[in-house]
Write a protein that holds these residues in place. Structure first.
Motif, short mmCIF file in Angstrom:
data_model
loop_
_atom_site.label_atom_id
_atom_site.label_comp_id
_atom_site.label_asym_id
_atom_site.label_seq_id
_atom_site.Cartn_x
_atom_site.Cartn_y
_atom_site.Cartn_z
N ASP A 47 0.82 -1.22 0.00
CA ASP A 47 0.00 0.00 0.00
C ASP A 47 0.85 1.27 0.00
O ASP A 47 0.31 2.38 0.09
CB ASP A 47 -0.96 0.00 1.20
CG ASP A 47 -0.24 0.07 2.53
OD1 ASP A 47 1.02 0.11 2.55
OD2 ASP A 47 -0.92 0.10 3.58
N GLY A 48 2.17 1.13 -0.08
CA GLY A 48 3.03 2.30 -0.19
C GLY A 48 3.63 2.76 1.13
O GLY A 48 4.53 3.60 1.13
N MET A 98 4.03 7.56 -0.43
CA MET A 98 4.12 7.15 0.97
C MET A 98 3.41 8.18 1.85
O MET A 98 3.45 9.37 1.55
CB MET A 98 5.62 7.10 1.32
CG MET A 98 5.98 6.42 2.58
SD MET A 98 7.79 6.38 2.78
CE MET A 98 8.22 4.93 1.82
N PRO A 99 2.75 7.74 2.95
CA PRO A 99 2.20 8.74 3.88
C PRO A 99 3.31 9.70 4.32
O PRO A 99 4.46 9.28 4.49
CB PRO A 99 1.72 7.90 5.07
CG PRO A 99 1.50 6.52 4.50
CD PRO A 99 2.50 6.36 3.39
#
Ligand SMILES: [Zn+2]
Length: 285
Positions: A47-48, A98-99
């Motif tokens: 999910d990154g 990415m967060p």
């Protein structure tokens, strides 16, 4: 203003760094987790987000980044600690997905592990150094000097003239990319002096009225980017081609198109770069 590589939700727990018992407790904590970098590149989930693994208590070489939600967060590198010459060409795209808080944590881990790899010997006496203070220092085994991770200040600035801003490009950048001018702050120099010197050196433009806008870390390897805006009295350019391939005064329409990702005079810097934040701030006024 939110800038790249900031916003990590981390308690750095500086008060514990001189306490070996606290470090041993953190290593043995069942909730502890490890960020294991490969050639300084981040481990990433589907999910990154960053892919943490359970801490291996035998990795006493790991750096204790701090505590996240009360759980110790460590980082370590692979191999022998030598520093790779280049970052992966896909890294910036990985970080863009990415967060933001994960990208900030990765930046801290990358800068620290890179620094350990570059500082295995004492700059004062040449003896071998060992990690100290939970990985936030290195101590010389010969003369006892403590060495601390350094961060190098870099000024990055938009010179402004009659509603336009000065952008330049370096030959190594992707085709069409232009950005704010930038340079390292030298010894014995203020931020304002560094801004004026760099714009004069690179573009031959005199600036004044330097205003600070924002800052961010840049973990390649460990700069602190200090973004400013300054006023140019004249728009005549005298480009230093050893530093810049080209420079031009971008209009508001040029900047609007670049920020929107439309085809136009130039391609804007990536989202993680403070040059883009600076352009956005200038555009918003
Ligand atoms: Zn020494």
């Amino acid at each position: 203003m939110t800038t790249g590589f900031t916003g990590a939700t981390l308690d750095r727990a500086d008060h514990e760094r001189d306490d070996p018992a606290a470090f041993a407790r953190a290593l043995a904590d069942p909730a502890a987790r490890l960020l294991l970098l490969t050639a300084l590149e981040p481990p990433v989930r589907a999910d990154g987000a960053l892919a943490w693994v359970a801490m291996d208590a035998a990795r006493s070489d790991a750096v204790l980044l701090g505590y996240m939600d009360g759980a110790p967060a460590f980082a370590a590198g692979d191999g022998d600690g030598t520093v790779p010459a280049m970052r992966s060409p896909t890294l910036m795209a990985t970080l863009a997905n990415m967060p933001a808080s994960d990208a900030a944590l990765y930046g801290i881990a990358r800068s620290l592990i890179d620094w350990h790899g570059r500082h295995r010997f004492c700059a004062k006496c040449g003896h071998v150094t060992q990690a100290a203070r939970a990985g936030w220092a290195r101590k010389c085994g010969g003369c006892g000097t403590l060495h601390f991770p350094r961060t190098d200040p870099v000024v990055i600035m938009l010179a402004e003239h009659t509603g336009r801003v000065l952008l330049g490009r370096q030959p190594s950048w992707p085709a069409g990319r232009y950005s704010a001018l930038a340079g390292f702050v030298e010894v014995g120099e203020s931020i304002e002096e560094a801004v004026a010197r760099e714009v004069m050196e690179e573009a031959g433009v005199a600036v004044q009225a330097v205003r600070y806008v924002a800052s961010q870390p840049w973990p390649f390897p460990s700069q602190l980017m200090i973004a400013c805006v300054a006023q140019a009295a004249d728009d005549t350019l005298r480009i230093d081609t050893t530093e810049l391939e080209d420079a031009f005064w971008a209009s508001r329409d040029d900047v609007a198109a670049a920020l929107a990702g439309e085809e136009g005079r130039f391609i804007a810097p990536p989202r993680q770069a403070i040059a883009r934040t600076l352009l956005e701030a200038w555009f918003r006024g």
